[in-house]
Design a protein around this motif. Sequence first.
Motif, PDB file in Angstrom:
ATOM      1  N   LEU A  12       0.821  -1.209   0.000  1.00  0.00           N
ATOM      2  CA  LEU A  12       0.000   0.000   0.000  1.00  0.00           C
ATOM      3  C   LEU A  12       0.853   1.256   0.000  1.00  0.00           C
ATOM      4  CD1 LEU A  12      -2.726   1.394   0.097  1.00  0.00           C
ATOM      5  CD2 LEU A  12      -2.727   1.100   2.589  1.00  0.00           C
ATOM      6  N   GLY A  13       1.905   1.265   0.818  1.00  0.00           N
ATOM      7  CA  GLY A  13       2.775   2.432   0.866  1.00  0.00           C
ATOM      8  C   GLY A  13       3.402   2.739  -0.484  1.00  0.00           C
ATOM      9  N   SER A  14       3.797   1.697  -1.203  1.00  0.00           N
ATOM     10  CA  SER A  14       4.388   1.881  -2.538  1.00  0.00           C
ATOM     11  C   SER A  14       3.372   2.435  -3.523  1.00  0.00           C
ATOM     12  CB  SER A  14       4.943   0.555  -3.054  1.00  0.00           C
ATOM     13  OG  SER A  14       5.988   0.080  -2.234  1.00  0.00           O
ATOM     14  N   GLU A  15       2.130   1.963  -3.431  1.00  0.00           N
ATOM     15  CA  GLU A  15       1.076   2.471  -4.313  1.00  0.00           C
ATOM     16  C   GLU A  15       0.766   3.936  -3.983  1.00  0.00           C
ATOM     17  OE1 GLU A  15      -0.141   1.021  -6.872  1.00  0.00           O
ATOM     18  OE2 GLU A  15      -0.022  -1.157  -6.593  1.00  0.00           O
ATOM     19  N   ILE A  16       0.754   4.278  -2.698  1.00  0.00           N
ATOM     20  CA  ILE A  16       0.504   5.663  -2.298  1.00  0.00           C
ATOM     21  C   ILE A  16       1.616   6.562  -2.821  1.00  0.00           C
ATOM     22  CG2 ILE A  16       0.464   7.236  -0.304  1.00  0.00           C
ATOM     23  CD1 ILE A  16      -1.082   5.046   1.218  1.00  0.00           C
ATOM     24  N   ARG A  17       2.844   6.104  -2.718  1.00  0.00           N
ATOM     25  CA  ARG A  17       3.972   6.893  -3.232  1.00  0.00           C
ATOM     26  C   ARG A  17       3.796   7.166  -4.729  1.00  0.00           C
ATOM     27  NH1 ARG A  17       9.654   7.208  -1.755  1.00  0.00           N
ATOM     28  NH2 ARG A  17       9.386   5.497  -0.258  1.00  0.00           N
ATOM     29  N   GLU A  18       3.436   6.125  -5.471  1.00  0.00           N
ATOM     30  CA  GLU A  18       3.297   6.273  -6.923  1.00  0.00           C
ATOM     31  C   GLU A  18       2.127   7.183  -7.294  1.00  0.00           C
ATOM     32  OE1 GLU A  18       4.334   3.060  -9.913  1.00  0.00           O
ATOM     33  OE2 GLU A  18       2.144   2.909  -9.921  1.00  0.00           O
ATOM     34  N   LYS A  19       0.994   7.056  -6.586  1.00  0.00           N
ATOM     35  CA  LYS A  19      -0.197   7.832  -6.928  1.00  0.00           C
ATOM     36  C   LYS A  19      -0.185   9.230  -6.308  1.00  0.00           C
ATOM     37  CE  LYS A  19      -2.950   6.339  -9.143  1.00  0.00           C
ATOM     38  NZ  LYS A  19      -3.041   6.248 -10.617  1.00  0.00           N
ATOM     39  N   ALA A 186      -4.275  -2.794  -3.971  1.00  0.00           N
ATOM     40  CA  ALA A 186      -3.717  -1.732  -3.126  1.00  0.00           C
ATOM     41  C   ALA A 186      -3.754  -0.372  -3.817  1.00  0.00           C
ATOM     42  CB  ALA A 186      -2.295  -2.083  -2.714  1.00  0.00           C
ATOM     43  N   ARG A 187      -3.697  -0.365  -5.136  1.00  0.00           N
ATOM     44  CA  ARG A 187      -3.758   0.923  -5.839  1.00  0.00           C
ATOM     45  C   ARG A 187      -5.103   1.599  -5.626  1.00  0.00           C
ATOM     46  NH1 ARG A 187      -3.988   1.319 -12.294  1.00  0.00           N
ATOM     47  NH2 ARG A 187      -6.095   0.648 -11.746  1.00  0.00           N
ATOM     48  N   LEU A 189      -7.107   1.196  -3.039  1.00  0.00           N
ATOM     49  CA  LEU A 189      -7.128   1.643  -1.653  1.00  0.00           C
ATOM     50  C   LEU A 189      -6.256   2.879  -1.469  1.00  0.00           C
ATOM     51  CD1 LEU A 189      -7.911   1.315   1.300  1.00  0.00           C
ATOM     52  CD2 LEU A 189      -6.108  -0.415   1.529  1.00  0.00           C
ATOM     53  N   ALA A 190      -5.133   2.933  -2.167  1.00  0.00           N
ATOM     54  CA  ALA A 190      -4.236   4.091  -2.074  1.00  0.00           C
ATOM     55  C   ALA A 190      -4.956   5.373  -2.476  1.00  0.00           C
ATOM     56  CB  ALA A 190      -3.009   3.872  -2.956  1.00  0.00           C
ATOM     57  N   LEU A 191      -5.753   5.294  -3.529  1.00  0.00           N
ATOM     58  CA  LEU A 191      -6.492   6.482  -3.989  1.00  0.00           C
ATOM     59  C   LEU A 191      -7.502   6.948  -2.945  1.00  0.00           C
ATOM     60  CD1 LEU A 191      -7.023   5.494  -7.729  1.00  0.00           C
ATOM     61  CD2 LEU A 191      -5.618   7.380  -6.871  1.00  0.00           C
ATOM     62  N   VAL A 192      -8.131   5.999  -2.260  1.00  0.00           N
ATOM     63  CA  VAL A 192      -9.082   6.347  -1.191  1.00  0.00           C
ATOM     64  C   VAL A 192      -8.342   7.036  -0.046  1.00  0.00           C
ATOM     65  CG1 VAL A 192     -10.651   5.415   0.544  1.00  0.00           C
ATOM     66  CG2 VAL A 192     -10.707   4.516  -1.779  1.00  0.00           C
ATOM     67  N   CYS A 193      -7.179   6.507   0.328  1.00  0.00           N
ATOM     68  CA  CYS A 193      -6.384   7.113   1.400  1.00  0.00           C
ATOM     69  C   CYS A 193      -5.966   8.530   1.042  1.00  0.00           C
ATOM     70  CB  CYS A 193      -5.152   6.259   1.684  1.00  0.00           C
ATOM     71  SG  CYS A 193      -5.499   4.653   2.412  1.00  0.00           S
ATOM     72  N   LEU A 194      -5.491   8.715  -0.165  1.00  0.00           N
ATOM     73  CA  LEU A 194      -5.048  10.040  -0.608  1.00  0.00           C
ATOM     74  C   LEU A 194      -6.209  11.017  -0.687  1.00  0.00           C
ATOM     75  CD1 LEU A 194      -2.535   8.795  -3.311  1.00  0.00           C
ATOM     76  CD2 LEU A 194      -1.929  10.247  -1.356  1.00  0.00           C
ATOM     77  N   ASP A 195      -7.353  10.524  -1.117  1.00  0.00           N
ATOM     78  CA  ASP A 195      -8.544  11.373  -1.225  1.00  0.00           C
ATOM     79  C   ASP A 195      -9.051  11.803   0.146  1.00  0.00           C
ATOM     80  OD1 ASP A 195     -10.737  12.561  -2.804  1.00  0.00           O
ATOM     81  OD2 ASP A 195     -11.969  11.064  -1.789  1.00  0.00           O
ATOM     82  N   SER A 196      -8.774  11.020   1.169  1.00  0.00           N
ATOM     83  CA  SER A 196      -9.296  11.319   2.512  1.00  0.00           C
ATOM     84  C   SER A 196      -8.510  12.399   3.240  1.00  0.00           C
ATOM     85  CB  SER A 196      -9.313  10.040   3.350  1.00  0.00           C
ATOM     86  OG  SER A 196      -7.996   9.615   3.646  1.00  0.00           O
ATOM     87  N   ILE A 197      -7.335  12.738   2.747  1.00  0.00           N
ATOM     88  CA  ILE A 197      -6.465  13.704   3.431  1.00  0.00           C
ATOM     89  C   ILE A 197      -7.176  15.017   3.717  1.00  0.00           C
ATOM     90  CG2 ILE A 197      -4.418  15.163   3.172  1.00  0.00           C
ATOM     91  CD1 ILE A 197      -3.117  12.848   1.630  1.00  0.00           C
ATOM     92  N   ASP A 198      -7.882  15.536   2.732  1.00  0.00           N
ATOM     93  CA  ASP A 198      -8.491  16.862   2.849  1.00  0.00           C
ATOM     94  C   ASP A 198      -9.882  16.843   3.477  1.00  0.00           C
ATOM     95  OD1 ASP A 198      -6.327  18.292   1.667  1.00  0.00           O
ATOM     96  OD2 ASP A 198      -6.968  17.563  -0.291  1.00  0.00           O
ATOM     97  N   LYS A 199     -10.354  15.698   3.874  1.00  0.00           N
ATOM     98  CA  LYS A 199     -11.688  15.627   4.458  1.00  0.00           C
ATOM     99  C   LYS A 199     -11.682  16.143   5.899  1.00  0.00           C
ATOM    100  CE  LYS A 199     -13.378  11.876   1.529  1.00  0.00           C
ATOM    101  NZ  LYS A 199     -14.244  12.777   0.740  1.00  0.00           N
ATOM    102  N   ASP A 200     -12.828  16.627   6.330  1.00  0.00           N
ATOM    103  CA  ASP A 200     -13.003  17.094   7.702  1.00  0.00           C
ATOM    104  C   ASP A 200     -13.260  15.884   8.591  1.00  0.00           C
ATOM    105  OD1 ASP A 200     -13.681  18.209  10.099  1.00  0.00           O
ATOM    106  OD2 ASP A 200     -15.300  19.474   9.335  1.00  0.00           O
ATOM    107  N   PHE A 201     -12.239  15.459   9.320  1.00  0.00           N
ATOM    108  CA  PHE A 201     -12.349  14.242  10.117  1.00  0.00           C
ATOM    109  C   PHE A 201     -13.405  14.355  11.207  1.00  0.00           C
ATOM    110  CE2 PHE A 201      -8.304  11.576   9.424  1.00  0.00           C
ATOM    111  CZ  PHE A 201      -8.280  11.929   8.079  1.00  0.00           C
TER     112      PHE A 201
END
Length: 285
Positions: A12-19, A186-187, A189-201
Amino acid sequence: MNILVTGASGQLGSEIREKSTEFSQHNYFFEDSKSLDITDSEKVKEVIEENNIEVVMNCAAYTSVDKAESEELNAENVNSLGVKNLLLALKGKGKLIHISTDYVFNGKSYEPYKEEHYVEPIGVYGKTKRLGEEYILNSEVESIIIRTSWVYSSFGNNFVKTMLRLGKERNELNVIFDQIGSPTYARDLALVCLDSIDKDFSNLSKIYHYSNEGVTSWYDFAKAIMEISGVDCKIYPIETKDYPTPAKRPNYSLLNKTKIKKEFNITIPYWRDSLKDCIKKIERN
């Protein structure tokens, strides 16, 4: 925003790095177990403070399910204590996106697991991941937990790569048919993780479930891998009891993804479609 990705050399970490190049409005710091041991509380605090980290994506995990049965302390240090260290360092400073697992469930359900379903891990790996979840749920740090299942990627070692390798070496393979779930590319899932960064937790739920759409068994998964890749290897179904392992695994771990689809406003790819994409990438590489 400064983002720290732990476990950056894993699938997952590698996919996040790439995306992450598609989310270039942020600054990313990628650390693996060699550069940042999350069981070292002082080092974790140092990295987060020196780099003014605002969000941590915790992809670091002890994932050797069978070895965990004999290395419980190692598994607990990474999957539980490591999470605690991240929370202590983030308190009052930032947010946490944490990856967990379907192995927190006992596998006795007959319908897809919802986030609020009773948890009862049946192995050391699942127990240590659940303890990490509990640290998060009892913390004041703004956090989300994303449980996932059957992760594979073009990076690292995983079921897809193992089947592709064995399929070229052997004429036939026996694969378990009575464990049911859904694979996760994992790719995706990586996009979901990256997309969640800017959300209001503060407006989000604490726990989400994510895997690719659909349901399958390890046997059917293996059949699909051979079919899509064009490998001529016969796959025969066997029962779990015919392939004993040190760790027990849930027989049924399908995840209900209604909540993440609704709150994140996403469409989740079908597992066979994502598998095709991954195999194409593996073959290109």
